[in-house]
Design a protein around this motif. Structure first.
Motif, PDB file in Angstrom:
ATOM      1  N   ARG A  39       0.846  -1.188   0.000  1.00  0.00           N
ATOM      2  CA  ARG A  39       0.000   0.000   0.000  1.00  0.00           C
ATOM      3  C   ARG A  39       0.883   1.241   0.000  1.00  0.00           C
ATOM      4  O   ARG A  39       2.034   1.207   0.440  1.00  0.00           O
ATOM      5  N   VAL A  47      -6.453 -10.491  -5.943  1.00  0.00           N
ATOM      6  CA  VAL A  47      -7.203  -9.241  -5.902  1.00  0.00           C
ATOM      7  C   VAL A  47      -7.207  -8.705  -4.473  1.00  0.00           C
ATOM      8  O   VAL A  47      -7.205  -9.478  -3.513  1.00  0.00           O
ATOM      9  N   ILE A  48      -7.174  -7.388  -4.360  1.00  0.00           N
ATOM     10  CA  ILE A  48      -7.392  -6.755  -3.057  1.00  0.00           C
ATOM     11  C   ILE A  48      -8.350  -5.595  -3.265  1.00  0.00           C
ATOM     12  O   ILE A  48      -8.255  -4.870  -4.262  1.00  0.00           O
ATOM     13  N   ARG A  49      -9.313  -5.459  -2.370  1.00  0.00           N
ATOM     14  CA  ARG A  49     -10.304  -4.384  -2.450  1.00  0.00           C
ATOM     15  C   ARG A  49     -10.410  -3.710  -1.094  1.00  0.00           C
ATOM     16  O   ARG A  49     -10.389  -4.357  -0.050  1.00  0.00           O
ATOM     17  N   GLN A  50     -10.567  -2.414  -1.153  1.00  0.00           N
ATOM     18  CA  GLN A  50     -10.786  -1.615   0.048  1.00  0.00           C
ATOM     19  C   GLN A  50     -12.278  -1.334   0.151  1.00  0.00           C
ATOM     20  O   GLN A  50     -12.925  -0.991  -0.841  1.00  0.00           O
ATOM     21  N   ASP A  51     -12.826  -1.472   1.334  1.00  0.00           N
ATOM     22  CA  ASP A  51     -14.243  -1.208   1.546  1.00  0.00           C
ATOM     23  C   ASP A  51     -14.518   0.283   1.373  1.00  0.00           C
ATOM     24  O   ASP A  51     -13.761   1.125   1.858  1.00  0.00           O
ATOM     25  N   LEU A  86     -10.252  -4.408   4.508  1.00  0.00           N
ATOM     26  CA  LEU A  86      -9.699  -4.875   3.236  1.00  0.00           C
ATOM     27  C   LEU A  86     -10.101  -6.316   2.983  1.00  0.00           C
ATOM     28  O   LEU A  86     -10.177  -7.123   3.913  1.00  0.00           O
ATOM     29  N   TYR A  87     -10.327  -6.636   1.715  1.00  0.00           N
ATOM     30  CA  TYR A  87     -10.665  -7.992   1.279  1.00  0.00           C
ATOM     31  C   TYR A  87      -9.560  -8.443   0.335  1.00  0.00           C
ATOM     32  O   TYR A  87      -9.296  -7.790  -0.669  1.00  0.00           O
ATOM     33  N   ASP A  95     -11.895 -12.457  -7.789  1.00  0.00           N
ATOM     34  CA  ASP A  95     -12.382 -11.087  -7.698  1.00  0.00           C
ATOM     35  C   ASP A  95     -13.307 -10.958  -6.502  1.00  0.00           C
ATOM     36  O   ASP A  95     -13.933 -11.936  -6.086  1.00  0.00           O
ATOM     37  N   GLN A 148     -16.160  -7.959  -4.934  1.00  0.00           N
ATOM     38  CA  GLN A 148     -16.855  -6.682  -5.103  1.00  0.00           C
ATOM     39  C   GLN A 148     -17.884  -6.532  -3.990  1.00  0.00           C
ATOM     40  O   GLN A 148     -18.451  -7.525  -3.532  1.00  0.00           O
TER      41      GLN A 148
END
Length: 161
Positions: free
Chosen positions: A7, A31-35, A42-43, A75, A77
């Motif tokens: 990050r 994959v990484i996703r921020q809420d 983080l996911y 993925d 989402q």
């Protein structure tokens, strides 16, 4: 097979590793996703499952809700209207975690408690209607079908006769 997730807080001038094998995460990262609502949430989808961090990547926990298998997560989402977490896997299809509001509300104090009540979306109770209200012009009925079927036969005339 170790994850390499970093990050930056200064638009790429410096980077900090936030996911690695020392944190118990297995498999390389897909994959990484921020809420969108809770930025520290983080996911992370890896070759061997889904990992969730509630403190911007300092600590990670493997997601095992609903007997989620150790499968490649390609993925992740967040469906904004219903606050559902949609997980795309390789080989096990799509998984949907209904309403992640309780996950967003978790904090260290809640996790340390013996028990806690967490908010969720409002519940609807639906009771089927029985009775004689009129359906207006939306009610379509007709006569019953005949009790038995009728057989129709015909003889064909040969063109040679």
């Amino acid at each position: 097979m170790e994850p390499h997730v970093y990050r930056t807080d200064d638009y790429g001038r410096s980077w900090q590793r936030i996911a690695g094998p020392g944190q118990g995460i297995r498999g390389y990262a897909h994959v990484i996703r921020q809420d969108a609502v809770k930025p520290d949430l983080l996911y992370l989808g890896t070759e061997f499952g889904l990992w969730i961090s509630m403190d911007a990547g300092k600590h990670w926990a493997e997601f095992k809700g609903g007997n989620f298998p150790s499968v490649a997560v390609r993925d992740v989402q967040v469906q904004e209207r219903d606050r559902d977490l949609v997980i795309a896997t390789h080989g096990r299809g799509m998984w949907i975690v209904d309403d992640i509001t309780p996950l967003r509300e978790l904090d260290p104090a809640t996790l340390a408690a013996d028990a806690a009540f967490l908010p969720g979306r409002p519940v609807q109770q639906r009771i089927p209607g029985v009775g004689g209200w009129t359906a207006g012009d939306a009610l379509f009925v007709g006569p019953d079908a005949p009790a038995r079927s009728e057989e129709h036969t015909s003889e064909l005339q040969s063109p040679c006769n």
